[in-house]
Design a protein around this motif. Structure first.
Motif, short mmCIF file in Angstrom:
data_model
loop_
_atom_site.label_atom_id
_atom_site.label_comp_id
_atom_site.label_asym_id
_atom_site.label_seq_id
_atom_site.Cartn_x
_atom_site.Cartn_y
_atom_site.Cartn_z
N THR A 1 0.76 -1.25 0.15
CA THR A 1 0.42 -0.27 0.14
C THR A 1 0.65 1.24 0.19
O THR A 1 0.40 1.62 -0.52
CB THR A 1 -1.22 0.11 1.31
OG1 THR A 1 -2.01 -1.51 1.05
CG2 THR A 1 -1.76 1.32 1.02
N ASP A 2 1.42 1.52 0.91
CA ASP A 2 2.72 2.15 0.38
C ASP A 2 3.88 2.30 -0.66
O ASP A 2 3.38 3.51 -1.10
CB ASP A 2 4.26 1.85 1.94
CG ASP A 2 3.92 2.34 3.16
OD1 ASP A 2 2.73 2.91 3.74
OD2 ASP A 2 4.68 1.55 4.22
N ILE A 3 3.45 1.88 -1.66
CA ILE A 3 4.09 1.63 -2.66
C ILE A 3 3.48 2.41 -3.80
O ILE A 3 3.38 3.01 -4.75
CB ILE A 3 4.36 0.13 -3.38
CG1 ILE A 3 5.97 -0.27 -2.76
CG2 ILE A 3 5.17 0.51 -4.52
CD1 ILE A 3 6.40 -1.44 -2.90
N VAL B 1 4.50 8.15 -6.32
CA VAL B 1 5.50 7.12 -6.54
C VAL B 1 5.26 6.43 -8.01
O VAL B 1 4.65 6.40 -8.44
CB VAL B 1 4.96 6.46 -5.65
CG1 VAL B 1 6.26 4.81 -5.73
CG2 VAL B 1 4.88 6.18 -3.57
N THR B 2 6.35 6.59 -8.40
CA THR B 2 6.98 5.73 -9.54
C THR B 2 7.59 4.54 -9.79
O THR B 2 8.53 4.00 -9.17
CB THR B 2 7.51 6.76 -10.37
OG1 THR B 2 7.17 8.04 -11.05
CG2 THR B 2 8.26 6.15 -11.60
N VAL C 1 -3.16 3.67 -8.72
CA VAL C 1 -2.58 5.13 -7.80
C VAL C 1 -1.42 5.19 -8.37
O VAL C 1 -0.72 6.80 -9.16
CB VAL C 1 -2.97 5.16 -6.24
CG1 VAL C 1 -2.44 6.88 -6.22
CG2 VAL C 1 -4.41 4.14 -6.75
N ALA C 2 -0.43 4.60 -7.97
CA ALA C 2 1.32 4.94 -8.50
C ALA C 2 1.37 4.83 -9.89
O ALA C 2 0.79 4.46 -10.90
CB ALA C 2 2.12 4.12 -7.95
N GLN D 1 11.07 -4.32 2.72
CA GLN D 1 10.36 -5.84 4.09
C GLN D 1 8.73 -5.12 3.90
O GLN D 1 8.59 -4.87 5.03
CB GLN D 1 11.21 -5.53 4.70
CG GLN D 1 12.47 -5.03 5.23
CD GLN D 1 12.72 -6.81 4.92
OE1 GLN D 1 12.10 -7.87 4.93
NE2 GLN D 1 14.09 -6.78 3.46
N VAL D 2 8.24 -5.34 2.96
CA VAL D 2 7.32 -5.84 3.00
C VAL D 2 6.04 -6.43 3.37
O VAL D 2 6.90 -7.74 3.66
CB VAL D 2 6.27 -6.07 1.05
CG1 VAL D 2 6.33 -4.46 0.73
CG2 VAL D 2 7.45 -7.08 0.97
#
Length: 272
Positions: free
Chosen positions: A150-152, A157-158, A177-178, A222-223
């Motif tokens: 989700t952070d990515i 973010v590309t 979204v990215a 570290q997902v």
């Protein structure tokens, strides 16, 4: 090494079976076998292996010698040896791997190929010999920024991928979204990250392990979990059951004898 020292009765029986399989000639076979890649390989004395040379540690090309090296390259050499022929490596790229099989440019693709249902519509896959999963790779200094998938998948973010690869398709599935940045081979997604043109790339667990050893400035994010678990298989013609059966039998035999375990230790640093 255990594989090299294998002297059991089972190994001897397997070797005899392989010898019997590869010594049969066309006149002793039904029409399907005579038309098979297997018999053509035996007659020509050459195994044509399609490989991209851009997916270490599975396949890469030494810049000095121009020779191919890697996990799948060792496997190809072993397959050729067991067939009693020479391995001839045919340069390939990811966009045309399947087309090359269909057009009979090579007898088999050994290039760290992920099995996919889309590819299986037009080409044949052997039984798996390894498992891949997908992980994010980023610059080490950004490791704290991306702790989850989700952070990515955020604005600003590309994510870079190489066009027509499994990861290119996965990026469209994973990230809504990215910004997705596609590059044409021989350019690769991780190069976009290194050059700061992208924040993240996604690749296999195998490739990621090799990348972070080669480039200390990179890290595996570290997902919470890897995604896209999938089998790695060799690619062959869809309509050649004789050749597919032979390679499947070869994989089974070599796994039993510890050959793939030794490749894991050599190229993937498993249990070292």
């Amino acid at each position: 090494m255990r594989y090299a020292q294998e002297t059991s009765r089972v190994a001897l029986a397997v070797a005899v079976a392989l010898l019997l399989l590869t010594s049969a000639r066309a006149q002793d076979r039904p029409d399907a076998a005579r038309a098979s890649h297997l018999n053509r390989i035996l007659d020509a004395g050459t195994l044509r292996v399609g490989t991209t040379g851009d997916f270490p540690p599975m396949t890469s090309r030494d810049p000095d010698t121009k020779n191919y090296v890697g996990y799948d390259i060792d496997a190809a050499a072993e397959l050729a040896k067991d067939l009693g022929v020479k391995a001839a490596f045919v340069p390939a790229d990811w966009k045309t791997l399947v087309n090359g099989i269909v057009a009979d440019k090579y007898d088999i693709v050994m290039s760290g190929v992920s099995m996919s249902l889309e590819r299986a519509k037009v080409a044949g896959f052997t039984e798996p010999y390894l498992e891949f999963s997908t992980v994010p790779v980023l610059r080490r200094k950004n490791a704290e920024r991306f702790k989850s998938w989700t952070d990515i998948d955020q604005k600003g973010v590309t994510v870079a991928t190489t066009l027509a690869t499994v990861f290119d398709a996965q990026a469209r599935e994973f990230f809504k979204v990215a910004t997705l940045r596609q590059v044409e081979a021989p350019a690769l997604g991780f190069q976009e990250v290194l050059s700061n043109r992208a924040d993240v790339t996604i690749t296999s667990n195998v490739d990621a392990a090799a990348l972070v050893r080669r480039y200390p400035e990179l890290a595996i994010a570290q997902v919470d979990r890897p995604r896209g678990r999938r089998p790695a298989s060799f690619l062959v013609a869809q309509n050649d059951q004789v050749w597919l059966n032979y390679v499947n039998n070869w994989i089974t035999i070599k796994r039993m004898l510890g050959f793939f375990e030794e490749l894991d230790k050599k190229w993937l640093l498993v249990n070292k």
